[in-house]
Design an enzyme around this catalytic site. Structure first.
Site, mmCIF file in Angstrom:
data_model
loop_
_atom_site.group_PDB
_atom_site.id
_atom_site.type_symbol
_atom_site.label_atom_id
_atom_site.label_comp_id
_atom_site.label_asym_id
_atom_site.label_seq_id
_atom_site.Cartn_x
_atom_site.Cartn_y
_atom_site.Cartn_z
ATOM 1 N N ASN A 159 -6.198 -41.973 -19.625
ATOM 2 C CA ASN A 159 -6.205 -41.670 -21.148
ATOM 3 C C ASN A 159 -7.104 -42.451 -21.819
ATOM 4 O OD1 ASN A 159 -5.721 -41.137 -23.876
ATOM 5 N ND2 ASN A 159 -3.496 -41.511 -23.481
ATOM 6 N N CYS B 198 -5.601 -40.199 -30.549
ATOM 7 C CA CYS B 198 -5.778 -39.278 -29.370
ATOM 8 C C CYS B 198 -6.426 -37.881 -30.034
ATOM 9 C CB CYS B 198 -4.581 -38.869 -28.509
ATOM 10 S SG CYS B 198 -3.986 -40.236 -27.805
ATOM 11 N N HIS C 289 -5.556 -32.960 -24.416
ATOM 12 C CA HIS C 289 -5.599 -34.269 -24.349
ATOM 13 C C HIS C 289 -5.033 -34.484 -23.167
ATOM 14 C CE1 HIS C 289 -5.469 -38.311 -25.457
ATOM 15 N NE2 HIS C 289 -4.164 -38.600 -25.513
#
Ligand code: UT7
Length: 334
Positions: free
Chosen positions: A284, A114, A254
């Site tokens: 995500n 990420c 994020h």
């Protein structure tokens, strides 16, 4: 010394949209649970088995070039942050350059889950700052649906597919990548990893039978580390650069869980009006989330806006980038 400024941003999402209600039909979950625990309402998932991460990157970079009015031949270097490369080798970056006709570019993939986009942005900006290159493309892209077990309700509701890309060019104006703080702790592997497919557990009948080619995540442990570290590094980079809640214009964090993002904003002392958010639409997308945020909010951004980018993810990896935006509004519309 020249700084590296983002001079264009673009993204790509597969057409196929899967809502929480669609997931209710295949696993034991509810729209209410997913929305209240994560903030996610839907995600884009590629349903064409012939498409891979490089194809999403190609679409994003094509749009990037079009918006900036450059040809792929003008790109000097292209870095792809991803944990879902098309192959173990060659790199996705190599494939993207070939598909685009970016004949003068070299590049590589960067594995930081990420945090892949922030690692890439920090690394790529060095090639601009040293004067070595004039056009560096940073892509964050993941086709998470290819490594997710759609019978595991603890992971399959969270992730989505998508790619975002930015172009870095030198500037002598007071803007661009101003600072970064990056961290890693490989002990985090215990809580978030993919068990097979690498040199430790190469693919075998056994690894397939035991579902070892999917994301393994201990959600609560990751959540705790994410909340603490993303909030802490975001506050620290503000402090280091004498930024205050008033002078920070935006947080681009994020998009893993709305609760983690809210905790980060609260630690920074900023209101929700300054928090970029699109988790409800994309879920995500791992390395894709931050450039996709910049793409979605581009029209609202003004030259000189102080933006804090921050991420936390597999590794563990985490960090923040202080960015001063370099242009007003959209380069040429979305
Ligand atoms: O981007 C990479 C880094 N990753 C992250 O930052 C993710 C961090 N972790 C999280 O965002 C959260 O931990 C999750 C969203 C993954 C899970 O939320 P949670 O609030 O931590 O839930 P939990 O794991 O503590 O589970 C609570 C309950 C459990 O049931 P019991 O044991 O209390 O009866 C789970 O089985 O919720 C259950 N559950 C679900 N229920 C309905 C887990 N997943 C689901 C689901 N639908 N999809």
């Amino acid at each position: 010394m020249a700084r590296a400024a983002i001079t264009a941003v673009a993204g790509y999402l597969p057409d196929n949209i899967v809502t929480n209600f669609d997931l209710e039909k295949i696993i034991d979950t509810t729209d209410e649970w997913i929305t209240s625990r994560t903030g996610i309402k839907q995600r884009h998932l590629e349903n064409d088995p012939k498409k891979a991460t490089s194809d999403m990157c190609v679409e994003a970079v094509k749009l990037l070039c079009k918006k900036r009015g450059i040809t792929p031949e003008e790109i000097d270097m292209l870095i792809v942050g991803t944990v879902t490369p098309d192959y173990v080798f060659p790199s996705t970056s190599n494939l993207v350059c070939a598909k685009l006709g970016a004949k003068n570019a070299w590049g590589y993939d960067l594995s930081a889950a990420c945090s892949g986009f922030l690692y890439g942005l920090s690394t790529g900006s060095q090639f601009i700052e040293t004067g070595r290159y004039k056009k560096v493309v940073i892509v964050g892209a993941d086709m998470m649906s290819r490594i997710i077990d759609y019978t595991d309700r603890t992971t399959c509701v969270i992730f989505g597919d998508g790619a975002g890309a930015v172009l870095l060019e030198p500037t002598t104006d007071d803007c661009g990548v101003m600072d970064f703080m990056l961290f890693a702790d490989g002990n985090g592997c215990t809580h978030l990893h993919m068990k097979a497919g690498g040199s430790l557990n190469p693919a075998s009948h056994e690894t397939v039978d035991n579902k070892m080619h999917y994301v393994y995540q201990e959600g609560q442990a990751v959540f705790k580390h994410a909340v603490y570290n993303m909030a802490e590094v975001s506050a620290k980079i503000m402090e280091k650069n004498n930024l205050t809640a008033e002078t920070v214009k935006w947080l681009a964090a994020h998009q893993a869980n709305k609760r983690i993002i809210d905790a980060t904003a609260s630690r920074m002392g900023i209101g929700s009006e300054k928090v970029m958010m699109n988790i409800e639409r994309y879920g995500n997308t791992t390395a894709g989330t931050i450039p996709l945020l910049l793409w979605d909010y581009e029209k609202q951004l003004k030259k000189g806006d102080n933006i804090i980018l921050s991420a936390f993810g597999g590794g563990f990896t985490w960090g923040a980038v202080y960015l001063k935006w370099a242009y007003d509004g959209s380069v040429s519309g979305k």
